[in-house]
Design a protein around this motif. Sequence first.
Motif, PDB file in Angstrom:
ATOM      1  N   TRP A 266       0.846  -1.192   0.000  1.00  0.00           N
ATOM      2  CA  TRP A 266       0.000   0.000   0.000  1.00  0.00           C
ATOM      3  C   TRP A 266       0.884   1.246   0.000  1.00  0.00           C
ATOM      4  O   TRP A 266       1.281   1.760   1.037  1.00  0.00           O
ATOM      5  CB  TRP A 266      -0.935  -0.017   1.209  1.00  0.00           C
ATOM      6  CG  TRP A 266      -2.025  -1.009   0.993  1.00  0.00           C
ATOM      7  CD1 TRP A 266      -1.976  -2.338   1.247  1.00  0.00           C
ATOM      8  CD2 TRP A 266      -3.301  -0.743   0.425  1.00  0.00           C
ATOM      9  NE1 TRP A 266      -3.149  -2.937   0.877  1.00  0.00           N
ATOM     10  CE2 TRP A 266      -3.998  -1.979   0.365  1.00  0.00           C
ATOM     11  CE3 TRP A 266      -3.935   0.413  -0.038  1.00  0.00           C
ATOM     12  CZ2 TRP A 266      -5.276  -2.084  -0.140  1.00  0.00           C
ATOM     13  CZ3 TRP A 266      -5.220   0.295  -0.536  1.00  0.00           C
ATOM     14  CH2 TRP A 266      -5.887  -0.930  -0.587  1.00  0.00           C
ATOM     15  N   THR A 267       1.164   1.689  -1.196  1.00  0.00           N
ATOM     16  CA  THR A 267       2.017   2.858  -1.393  1.00  0.00           C
ATOM     17  C   THR A 267       1.159   4.101  -1.616  1.00  0.00           C
ATOM     18  O   THR A 267      -0.071   4.024  -1.783  1.00  0.00           O
ATOM     19  CB  THR A 267       2.941   2.655  -2.595  1.00  0.00           C
ATOM     20  OG1 THR A 267       2.138   2.478  -3.775  1.00  0.00           O
ATOM     21  CG2 THR A 267       3.824   1.429  -2.406  1.00  0.00           C
ATOM     22  N   VAL A 268       1.828   5.240  -1.635  1.00  0.00           N
ATOM     23  CA  VAL A 268       1.133   6.493  -1.931  1.00  0.00           C
ATOM     24  C   VAL A 268       0.540   6.453  -3.336  1.00  0.00           C
ATOM     25  O   VAL A 268      -0.570   6.948  -3.580  1.00  0.00           O
ATOM     26  CB  VAL A 268       2.109   7.680  -1.777  1.00  0.00           C
ATOM     27  CG1 VAL A 268       1.481   8.970  -2.292  1.00  0.00           C
ATOM     28  CG2 VAL A 268       2.512   7.841  -0.319  1.00  0.00           C
ATOM     29  N   GLY A 269       1.263   5.839  -4.272  1.00  0.00           N
ATOM     30  CA  GLY A 269       0.754   5.761  -5.633  1.00  0.00           C
ATOM     31  C   GLY A 269      -0.522   4.938  -5.734  1.00  0.00           C
ATOM     32  O   GLY A 269      -1.457   5.312  -6.461  1.00  0.00           O
ATOM     33  N   LEU A 270      -0.601   3.818  -5.010  1.00  0.00           N
ATOM     34  CA  LEU A 270      -1.806   2.991  -5.038  1.00  0.00           C
ATOM     35  C   LEU A 270      -2.993   3.735  -4.442  1.00  0.00           C
ATOM     36  O   LEU A 270      -4.093   3.743  -5.029  1.00  0.00           O
ATOM     37  CB  LEU A 270      -1.556   1.692  -4.273  1.00  0.00           C
ATOM     38  CG  LEU A 270      -2.770   0.779  -4.087  1.00  0.00           C
ATOM     39  CD1 LEU A 270      -3.372   0.379  -5.414  1.00  0.00           C
ATOM     40  CD2 LEU A 270      -2.391  -0.450  -3.260  1.00  0.00           C
ATOM     41  N   VAL A 271      -2.782   4.366  -3.288  1.00  0.00           N
ATOM     42  CA  VAL A 271      -3.880   5.086  -2.639  1.00  0.00           C
ATOM     43  C   VAL A 271      -4.333   6.257  -3.493  1.00  0.00           C
ATOM     44  O   VAL A 271      -5.543   6.496  -3.675  1.00  0.00           O
ATOM     45  CB  VAL A 271      -3.448   5.556  -1.235  1.00  0.00           C
ATOM     46  CG1 VAL A 271      -4.546   6.406  -0.601  1.00  0.00           C
ATOM     47  CG2 VAL A 271      -3.123   4.369  -0.354  1.00  0.00           C
ATOM     48  N   ALA A 272      -3.386   7.019  -4.045  1.00  0.00           N
ATOM     49  CA  ALA A 272      -3.748   8.157  -4.891  1.00  0.00           C
ATOM     50  C   ALA A 272      -4.496   7.706  -6.142  1.00  0.00           C
ATOM     51  O   ALA A 272      -5.450   8.358  -6.584  1.00  0.00           O
ATOM     52  CB  ALA A 272      -2.492   8.932  -5.273  1.00  0.00           C
ATOM     53  N   THR A 273      -4.095   6.576  -6.714  1.00  0.00           N
ATOM     54  CA  THR A 273      -4.783   6.063  -7.903  1.00  0.00           C
ATOM     55  C   THR A 273      -6.203   5.629  -7.569  1.00  0.00           C
ATOM     56  O   THR A 273      -7.149   5.925  -8.322  1.00  0.00           O
ATOM     57  CB  THR A 273      -3.998   4.880  -8.495  1.00  0.00           C
ATOM     58  OG1 THR A 273      -2.669   5.304  -8.803  1.00  0.00           O
ATOM     59  CG2 THR A 273      -4.666   4.366  -9.757  1.00  0.00           C
ATOM     60  N   LEU A 274      -6.379   4.941  -6.455  1.00  0.00           N
ATOM     61  CA  LEU A 274      -7.724   4.506  -6.069  1.00  0.00           C
ATOM     62  C   LEU A 274      -8.635   5.701  -5.789  1.00  0.00           C
ATOM     63  O   LEU A 274      -9.809   5.708  -6.196  1.00  0.00           O
ATOM     64  CB  LEU A 274      -7.641   3.608  -4.836  1.00  0.00           C
ATOM     65  CG  LEU A 274      -7.017   2.227  -5.041  1.00  0.00           C
ATOM     66  CD1 LEU A 274      -6.893   1.491  -3.700  1.00  0.00           C
ATOM     67  CD2 LEU A 274      -7.839   1.401  -6.016  1.00  0.00           C
ATOM     68  N   ILE A 275      -8.121   6.708  -5.102  1.00  0.00           N
ATOM     69  CA  ILE A 275      -8.939   7.886  -4.804  1.00  0.00           C
ATOM     70  C   ILE A 275      -9.295   8.633  -6.091  1.00  0.00           C
ATOM     71  O   ILE A 275     -10.443   9.068  -6.296  1.00  0.00           O
ATOM     72  CB  ILE A 275      -8.208   8.810  -3.814  1.00  0.00           C
ATOM     73  CG1 ILE A 275      -8.100   8.130  -2.452  1.00  0.00           C
ATOM     74  CG2 ILE A 275      -8.941  10.143  -3.677  1.00  0.00           C
ATOM     75  CD1 ILE A 275      -7.330   8.942  -1.429  1.00  0.00           C
ATOM     76  N   SER A 276      -8.336   8.778  -7.001  1.00  0.00           N
ATOM     77  CA  SER A 276      -8.591   9.506  -8.241  1.00  0.00           C
ATOM     78  C   SER A 276      -9.623   8.783  -9.113  1.00  0.00           C
ATOM     79  O   SER A 276     -10.576   9.401  -9.614  1.00  0.00           O
ATOM     80  CB  SER A 276      -7.285   9.691  -9.019  1.00  0.00           C
ATOM     81  OG  SER A 276      -6.360  10.478  -8.283  1.00  0.00           O
ATOM     82  N   ILE A 277      -9.455   7.470  -9.294  1.00  0.00           N
ATOM     83  CA  ILE A 277     -10.395   6.721 -10.126  1.00  0.00           C
ATOM     84  C   ILE A 277     -11.790   6.723  -9.502  1.00  0.00           C
ATOM     85  O   ILE A 277     -12.804   6.921 -10.199  1.00  0.00           O
ATOM     86  CB  ILE A 277      -9.888   5.283 -10.331  1.00  0.00           C
ATOM     87  CG1 ILE A 277      -8.611   5.296 -11.179  1.00  0.00           C
ATOM     88  CG2 ILE A 277     -10.953   4.422 -10.987  1.00  0.00           C
ATOM     89  CD1 ILE A 277      -8.006   3.923 -11.384  1.00  0.00           C
ATOM     90  N   SER A 278     -11.875   6.537  -8.192  1.00  0.00           N
ATOM     91  CA  SER A 278     -13.185   6.514  -7.526  1.00  0.00           C
ATOM     92  C   SER A 278     -13.876   7.866  -7.599  1.00  0.00           C
ATOM     93  O   SER A 278     -15.096   7.935  -7.813  1.00  0.00           O
ATOM     94  CB  SER A 278     -13.016   6.087  -6.063  1.00  0.00           C
ATOM     95  OG  SER A 278     -12.439   4.800  -5.969  1.00  0.00           O
ATOM     96  N   SER A 279     -13.126   8.950  -7.435  1.00  0.00           N
ATOM     97  CA  SER A 279     -13.738  10.277  -7.498  1.00  0.00           C
ATOM     98  C   SER A 279     -14.203  10.607  -8.917  1.00  0.00           C
ATOM     99  O   SER A 279     -15.228  11.283  -9.104  1.00  0.00           O
ATOM    100  CB  SER A 279     -12.749  11.333  -6.996  1.00  0.00           C
ATOM    101  OG  SER A 279     -11.565  11.329  -7.790  1.00  0.00           O
ATOM    102  N   ILE A 280     -13.485  10.126  -9.925  1.00  0.00           N
ATOM    103  CA  ILE A 280     -13.924  10.352 -11.316  1.00  0.00           C
ATOM    104  C   ILE A 280     -15.205   9.582 -11.597  1.00  0.00           C
ATOM    105  O   ILE A 280     -16.141  10.096 -12.232  1.00  0.00           O
ATOM    106  CB  ILE A 280     -12.806   9.945 -12.293  1.00  0.00           C
ATOM    107  CG1 ILE A 280     -11.609  10.874 -12.153  1.00  0.00           C
ATOM    108  CG2 ILE A 280     -13.312   9.967 -13.737  1.00  0.00           C
ATOM    109  CD1 ILE A 280     -10.380  10.400 -12.905  1.00  0.00           C
ATOM    110  N   ILE A 281     -15.270   8.328 -11.124  1.00  0.00           N
ATOM    111  CA  ILE A 281     -16.497   7.549 -11.299  1.00  0.00           C
ATOM    112  C   ILE A 281     -17.670   8.230 -10.595  1.00  0.00           C
ATOM    113  O   ILE A 281     -18.788   8.304 -11.125  1.00  0.00           O
ATOM    114  CB  ILE A 281     -16.297   6.123 -10.763  1.00  0.00           C
ATOM    115  CG1 ILE A 281     -15.260   5.381 -11.615  1.00  0.00           C
ATOM    116  CG2 ILE A 281     -17.611   5.357 -10.748  1.00  0.00           C
ATOM    117  CD1 ILE A 281     -14.903   4.012 -11.078  1.00  0.00           C
ATOM    118  N   ALA A 282     -17.426   8.759  -9.382  1.00  0.00           N
ATOM    119  CA  ALA A 282     -18.484   9.457  -8.651  1.00  0.00           C
ATOM    120  C   ALA A 282     -18.914  10.717  -9.388  1.00  0.00           C
ATOM    121  O   ALA A 282     -20.114  11.031  -9.451  1.00  0.00           O
ATOM    122  CB  ALA A 282     -17.993   9.796  -7.247  1.00  0.00           C
ATOM    123  N   ALA A 283     -17.956  11.454  -9.957  1.00  0.00           N
ATOM    124  CA  ALA A 283     -18.298  12.671 -10.696  1.00  0.00           C
ATOM    125  C   ALA A 283     -19.176  12.352 -11.898  1.00  0.00           C
ATOM    126  O   ALA A 283     -20.200  13.016 -12.140  1.00  0.00           O
ATOM    127  CB  ALA A 283     -17.025  13.386 -11.135  1.00  0.00           C
TER     128      ALA A 283
END
Length: 405
Positions: A266-283
């Motif tokens: 669980w790196t910063v890159g994994l967490v940032a990618t999950l948050i970015s993809i999830s927020s785009i789907i929500a948008a």
Amino acid sequence: MAHPRVTNSLSSTTTISLFCNHHNPNNPKKPFVLLPIRACPCRPRSSQSLILHKATPSSFFFSNCKPLLRFTRRTGASPPPRVIGQAQPEHLPQSNAEGEDVLLKPQVSQLRNRIVFGLGIGITVGGVVLAGGWVFAVAMAAAVFAGAREYFELVRSRGITEGMTPPPRYVSRVCSVACALLPLYIMYRGHIDVSVTSAAFVLAMALLLQRGSPRFAQLSSAIFGLFYCGYLPCFWVKLRCGLAAPALNTRIGATWPVLLGGQAHWTVGLVATLISISSIIAADTFAFLGGKVFGRTPLTNISPKKTWEGTIIGFCGCIVTSVVLSKIFSWPMSLPSSIALGVLNFFGSVFGDLTESMIKRDAGVKDSGSLIPGHGGVLDRVDSYVFTGALAYSFVKTFLPLYGV
């Protein structure tokens, strides 16, 4: 007594006139005329109808006659006689309902394909993001190659070629291959500037060495394809695989199986990618639902279906998703940072979607392709992610101290 008069018209339709003075007391000189319906190949003779018309002395063919009665010669299962003005049979609404069912079947099938393939894509993408490494890079290369092929098909479409000269097919194929190799090169070398510059040089050389007269429109469309389909998606590789600092405060990392990488996975890159993809789907989801329910004001002529109301609701959904996930993953640590990441993801998704809509509008097509049933092409599904990877990576790399840990 009635005196029948038989006359053959130009259409070989027999006209029978019945002069009955006592049946027309207002005008005894106007007879009643009995006319059969003209026979046609699809109408059997046994079911031809006879219509009683009111004759006029000025015209024997009675072009302005009004039908009074309809007589039907019945044999077998022919329909019963009815008077003009009678209510329609009850089976007609049933046939209309059957027609509506036929029209609704393609819509239901398309919705089912959209849901099924959408869930399949979501599960696959989630597994690829969690796996990371070469799995993520190979999947990104495949998506980039398919998107580049769709882009050059749009460039060669009739709507765009009316105002410009598209690049030759061999140039578009070279560019598609170059775009597919960029994620793999960046995964193991990490120098995105050198790779893109080298690919642009190869494209320019291929265009200048072609037979005939090279055009600037060919160069500009090819270079933009390299930038849009190759350079920008590479930032997702840099975001997911390049930011290898461990997200130490993430609770889910502490319970992650050792066989799958343990807490170090669980790196910063994994967490940032999950948050970015999830927020785009929500948008996208909130904007779609908000536009369906509250949409009144069009956002832009590029995409008439988008509304300001849906965009505002999508913005709020994106921010809320980003903040909630940042609390779950304990990254980034500050609330303003999570809000800023959500804002960047939202604007990146909106302008990425509008950019692809502009290309499709000039091409005169609805979808970029038909690779995914119910969803269109690859570009139709990833248009909101094209710019967001670069924005998220730049924000985490530049503006978050210690990558937000």
